[in-house]
Design a protein around this motif. Structure first.
Motif, PDB file in Angstrom:
ATOM      1  N   PHE A   1       0.844  -1.197   0.000  1.00 16.67           N
ATOM      2  CA  PHE A   1       0.000   0.000   0.000  1.00 16.67           C
ATOM      3  C   PHE A   1       0.874   1.239   0.000  1.00 16.67           C
ATOM      4  O   PHE A   1       1.870   1.310   0.728  1.00 16.67           O
TER       5      PHE A   1
ATOM      6  N   GLU B   1      -3.249   4.844   1.441  1.00 16.79           N
ATOM      7  CA  GLU B   1      -4.365   3.893   1.482  1.00 16.79           C
ATOM      8  C   GLU B   1      -4.598   3.209   0.136  1.00 16.79           C
ATOM      9  O   GLU B   1      -5.570   2.467  -0.020  1.00 16.79           O
ATOM     10  N   THR B   2      -3.727   3.456  -0.823  1.00 13.55           N
ATOM     11  CA  THR B   2      -3.891   2.877  -2.152  1.00 13.55           C
ATOM     12  C   THR B   2      -3.115   1.569  -2.254  1.00 13.55           C
ATOM     13  O   THR B   2      -1.894   1.552  -2.062  1.00 13.55           O
ATOM     14  N   GLU B   3      -3.810   0.480  -2.540  1.00 12.36           N
ATOM     15  CA  GLU B   3      -3.107  -0.775  -2.765  1.00 12.36           C
ATOM     16  C   GLU B   3      -2.534  -0.759  -4.187  1.00 12.36           C
ATOM     17  O   GLU B   3      -3.260  -0.561  -5.165  1.00 12.36           O
ATOM     18  N   ILE B   4      -1.223  -0.935  -4.288  1.00 14.32           N
ATOM     19  CA  ILE B   4      -0.586  -0.873  -5.611  1.00 14.32           C
ATOM     20  C   ILE B   4      -0.363  -2.254  -6.206  1.00 14.32           C
ATOM     21  O   ILE B   4      -0.097  -2.378  -7.405  1.00 14.32           O
TER      22      ILE B   4
ATOM     23  N   LEU C   1      -2.181  -3.278  -9.631  1.00 15.56           N
ATOM     24  CA  LEU C   1      -2.494  -2.146 -10.509  1.00 15.56           C
ATOM     25  C   LEU C   1      -1.987  -2.412 -11.930  1.00 15.56           C
ATOM     26  O   LEU C   1      -0.917  -2.988 -12.117  1.00 15.56           O
TER      27      LEU C   1
ATOM     28  N   LYS D   1      -1.655   2.671 -14.749  1.00 13.81           N
ATOM     29  CA  LYS D   1      -1.994   3.317 -13.476  1.00 13.81           C
ATOM     30  C   LYS D   1      -0.800   3.324 -12.538  1.00 13.81           C
ATOM     31  O   LYS D   1      -0.569   4.305 -11.821  1.00 13.81           O
TER      32      LYS D   1
ATOM     33  N   LEU E   1       1.022   6.554 -10.945  1.00 10.21           N
ATOM     34  CA  LEU E   1       1.174   6.668  -9.499  1.00 10.21           C
ATOM     35  C   LEU E   1       2.624   6.954  -9.111  1.00 10.21           C
ATOM     36  O   LEU E   1       2.899   7.831  -8.298  1.00 10.21           O
TER      37      LEU E   1
END
Length: 267
Positions: free
Chosen positions: A82, A85-88, A91, A95, A99
């Protein structure tokens, strides 16, 4: 040998302990069957916002692999990564590329400067490519922090190695990323230039509120950090607060059975 100095570690987060990046049960395996090698073995790690974290360990311990996975430069075999709060993990490439461009900064052993551009143009290049205008007050502050105000019109060939790496540090800071990853950023520098760059990284945490994660072999470099994570055989085996070069050297000796170079540069 470079003598480690006492460095204040106030951090730039104002006492907050928010997590900038985290790994959960991360496994990274190479090969299959009998040739399968576990570079990371169910690793859990939290990277605190506004802090300077060193990742250390013997050769082959998985420290660079962990950094590359946290930064989205490498995929994991299983588990989750993460950024805030973004799970990478999982992806799509487009994207993930966006990021990394918008939220992550990188400093590598090789300076990766374009020889035809001057220092300022190299600093702003990623934003130019992304079609974003630099925040001038912030850019001026970054340039002042890394001591480049009188070198902005110089091309890389007119700069020393330490100055070139300072340009690389400023480039990483200029876009105000959420987190900066450094892969042995002083590895190509002599001890004096390495100490200067490490000092600028320390200042960027204390004065600019930056979050930095640095892989290094060097106990002197690790002494600039707020925290040192130690890996061995793909697992985190220690988490040291306020490391000193002596404490780090002792821990490295216990992990590897041999003394790492203490030269003021990452090896």
């Amino acid at each position: 040998m470079t003598t480690a100095v006492s460095i204040p570690r106030t951090g730039g987060s104002g006492g907050r302990t928010a997590v900038a990046a985290r790994a959960r049960q991360v496994v990274k395996a190479y090969g299959t069957g009998e040739t399968r090698v576990l570079a990371l073995d169910n690793v859990d790690a939290d990277i605190e916002r506004g802090r300077f974290t060193a990742i250390m360990g013997p050769s082959g311990s998985g420290k660079s692999t962990l950094m590359h996975c946290l930064a989205g430069l490498d995929t994991v075999t299983s588990g989750q990564i993460f950024l805030d709060e973004t799970e990478i993990t999982g992806l799509k490439d487009k994207k993930l590329t966006r990021l990394r461009r918008d939220r992550v900064g990188f400093i590598f052993q090789a300076f990766n400067l374009l020889p035809t551009l001057n220092a300022l143009e190299n600093i702003t290049l990623p934003m130019d490519i992304a079609g974003r205008k630099p925040d001038k007050p912030w850019l001026d502050r970054v340039v002042e922090t890394v001591g480049l105000a009188d070198r902005l019109k110089h091309r890389p060939t007119e700069l020393s190695g330490g100055q070139q790496q300072r340009v690389a540090v400023a480039r990483a800071l200029a876009a105000r990323p959420e987190i900066i990853f450094g892969d042995e950023p002083t590895g190509n520098l002599d001890s004096r230039s390495g100490a200067e760059v490490l000092g600028f990284l320390r200042r960027s945490v204390d004065e600019l509120g930056q979050t930095i994660v640095m892989v290094t072999h060097d106990p002197v470099a690790a002494a600039y950090a707020d925290r040192a994570l130690y890996l061995a055989d793909g697992r985190i085996v220690d988490d040291m607060a306020n490391p000193t070069s002596e404490k780090v050297l002792d821990r490295m000796l216990s992990l590897s059975g041999e003394a790492p170079a203490v030269s003021g540069r990452a090896s």
